[in-house]
Design a protein around this motif. Structure first.
Motif, mmCIF file in Angstrom:
data_model
loop_
_atom_site.group_PDB
_atom_site.id
_atom_site.type_symbol
_atom_site.label_atom_id
_atom_site.label_comp_id
_atom_site.label_asym_id
_atom_site.label_seq_id
_atom_site.Cartn_x
_atom_site.Cartn_y
_atom_site.Cartn_z
ATOM 1 N N ILE A 184 0.844 -1.200 0.000
ATOM 2 C CA ILE A 184 0.000 0.000 0.000
ATOM 3 C C ILE A 184 0.881 1.252 0.000
ATOM 4 O O ILE A 184 0.613 2.223 -0.731
ATOM 5 N N ALA A 185 1.952 1.229 0.807
ATOM 6 C CA ALA A 185 2.867 2.368 0.846
ATOM 7 C C ALA A 185 3.525 2.585 -0.513
ATOM 8 O O ALA A 185 3.647 3.731 -0.983
ATOM 9 N N PHE A 186 3.966 1.502 -1.153
ATOM 10 C CA PHE A 186 4.554 1.614 -2.492
ATOM 11 C C PHE A 186 3.535 2.178 -3.484
ATOM 12 O O PHE A 186 3.880 2.977 -4.359
ATOM 13 N N GLN A 187 2.270 1.770 -3.358
ATOM 14 C CA GLN A 187 1.239 2.252 -4.275
ATOM 15 C C GLN A 187 1.016 3.750 -4.101
ATOM 16 O O GLN A 187 0.879 4.495 -5.087
ATOM 17 N N ILE A 188 0.987 4.207 -2.849
ATOM 18 C CA ILE A 188 0.829 5.645 -2.601
ATOM 19 C C ILE A 188 2.027 6.406 -3.156
ATOM 20 O O ILE A 188 1.877 7.454 -3.805
ATOM 21 N N SER A 189 3.229 5.884 -2.896
ATOM 22 C CA SER A 189 4.439 6.526 -3.399
ATOM 23 C C SER A 189 4.408 6.646 -4.923
ATOM 24 O O SER A 189 4.701 7.707 -5.481
ATOM 25 N N SER A 190 4.028 5.553 -5.584
ATOM 26 C CA SER A 190 3.980 5.570 -7.045
ATOM 27 C C SER A 190 2.917 6.533 -7.564
ATOM 28 O O SER A 190 3.120 7.210 -8.580
ATOM 29 N N SER A 191 1.779 6.610 -6.857
ATOM 30 C CA SER A 191 0.666 7.441 -7.321
ATOM 31 C C SER A 191 1.040 8.923 -7.351
ATOM 32 O O SER A 191 0.600 9.657 -8.235
ATOM 33 N N VAL A 192 1.831 9.375 -6.397
ATOM 34 C CA VAL A 192 2.157 10.806 -6.313
ATOM 35 C C VAL A 192 3.516 11.129 -6.947
ATOM 36 O O VAL A 192 3.986 12.261 -6.845
ATOM 37 N N ALA A 193 4.121 10.138 -7.607
ATOM 38 C CA ALA A 193 5.458 10.346 -8.163
ATOM 39 C C ALA A 193 5.429 10.644 -9.665
ATOM 40 O O ALA A 193 6.465 10.538 -10.325
#
Length: 285
Positions: A225-234
């Motif tokens: 989930i953390a990786f998904q959030i990171s990818s979404s805002v990158a």
């Protein structure tokens, strides 16, 4: 139910996926659950292996378990460490991430090999316990296999993401070759976690908050989930080429990497605990 000489196999499923196998034989019945078989801590009753053969079999399987955990730990550490370094080292971040993705992919591939060969849905597993490795196979009813193959695909996408970061120049190039593979790779990780959870949630030997397997699955879910959030805002702003939310992307990437490191460390804890159970005879039928 499938025939196996004087033995019969009966499958327990979640939808189309096999979670338990009941082995009926002249002395009674034994039940095998997916993850312990995949991790090599259960040997199949019909073979009636000697203690020496059992030891050789377990040592062979434990070797791959060891390297899966170690390679995941190294990869996760490399994804985490840039978050603790100052911006003066930022020129090296992409190289560190690229190296981390290679370790992730290596570990994911070994885990995929493990899931192919210790497949609870494959009747051949109940005929032989020779420690040889099939490298390519299709196991659509095996949740451990599906989790592993989707995770492996995700790590390959992160390889693309990390390598492209060394070469992409324009915002469009960055969004296509860096942001998009990162997003797809994160989605693969989430899907892999869903399969891993389905594999264990009906296993009564795995206790919530008390079993290493439970913690491994849920720590990896949080990390994904953390990786998904990171990818979404990158994603990269077309006007400037800058990352939309660089601090948020970096923070969640670091947190996700830390979760994956803990999950990989717990793989070693699980492996050591299973070895003790094996030595103590808990897995003997």
């Amino acid at each position: 139910m499938n025939g196996l000489g004087e033995h019969r196999l009966e499958y327990e499923t979640v939808g189309p996926f096999v979670t338990h196998v009941w082995l009926h034989h002249r002395h009674g019945s034994d039940v095998y659950t997916a993850r312990p078989v995949r991790k090599g801590v259960r040997w199949i009753r019909p073979m009636m292996l000697s203690k020496e053969e059992q030891a050789k079999y377990v040592v062979c399987v434990k070797r791959i378990n060891y390297w899966v955990a170690v390679l995941f730990m190294v990869g996760a550490f490399l994804f985490t460490i840039p978050g603790f370094l100052s911006d003066s080292y930022s020129a090296y971040f992409d190289i560190i991430f690229c190296c981390g993705s290679i370790f992730f992919t290596s570990a994911a591939y070994l885990q995929l090999i493990e899931s192919i060969n210790k497949d609870i849905t494959n009747p051949e597993l109940f005929r032989t316990q020779r420690c040889h490795w099939i490298r390519i196979a299709w196991r659509p009813k095996n949740l451990g296999y599906l989790s592993s193959v989707v995770q492996f695909m995700g790590t390959l996408l992160f390889n693309v993401n990390c390598v492209a970061a060394l070469f992409a120049v324009t915002p469009v190039e960055k969004n296509i070759s860096i942001w998009l593979p990162g997003m797809l790779g994160s989605i693969c990780f989430l899907l892999s976690c869903a399969f891993a959870w389905l594999e264990i949630y009906r296993d009564r030997s795995i206790k919530a908050f008390r079993s290493e397997e439970w913690w491994i699955v849920w720590v990896n879910i949080v990390g994904s989930i953390a990786f998904q959030i990171s990818s979404s805002v990158a994603f990269y702003l077309p006007q400037t080429g800058d990352v939309f939310a660089p601090e948020m992307a970096s923070g969640y990437l670091t947190f996700g990497g830390g979760c994956f490191f803990i999950g990989a460390f717990l793989l070693r804890v699980e492996d050591i605990a299973d070895t003790r159970k094996f030595i103590g005879g808990e897995f003997v039928q």
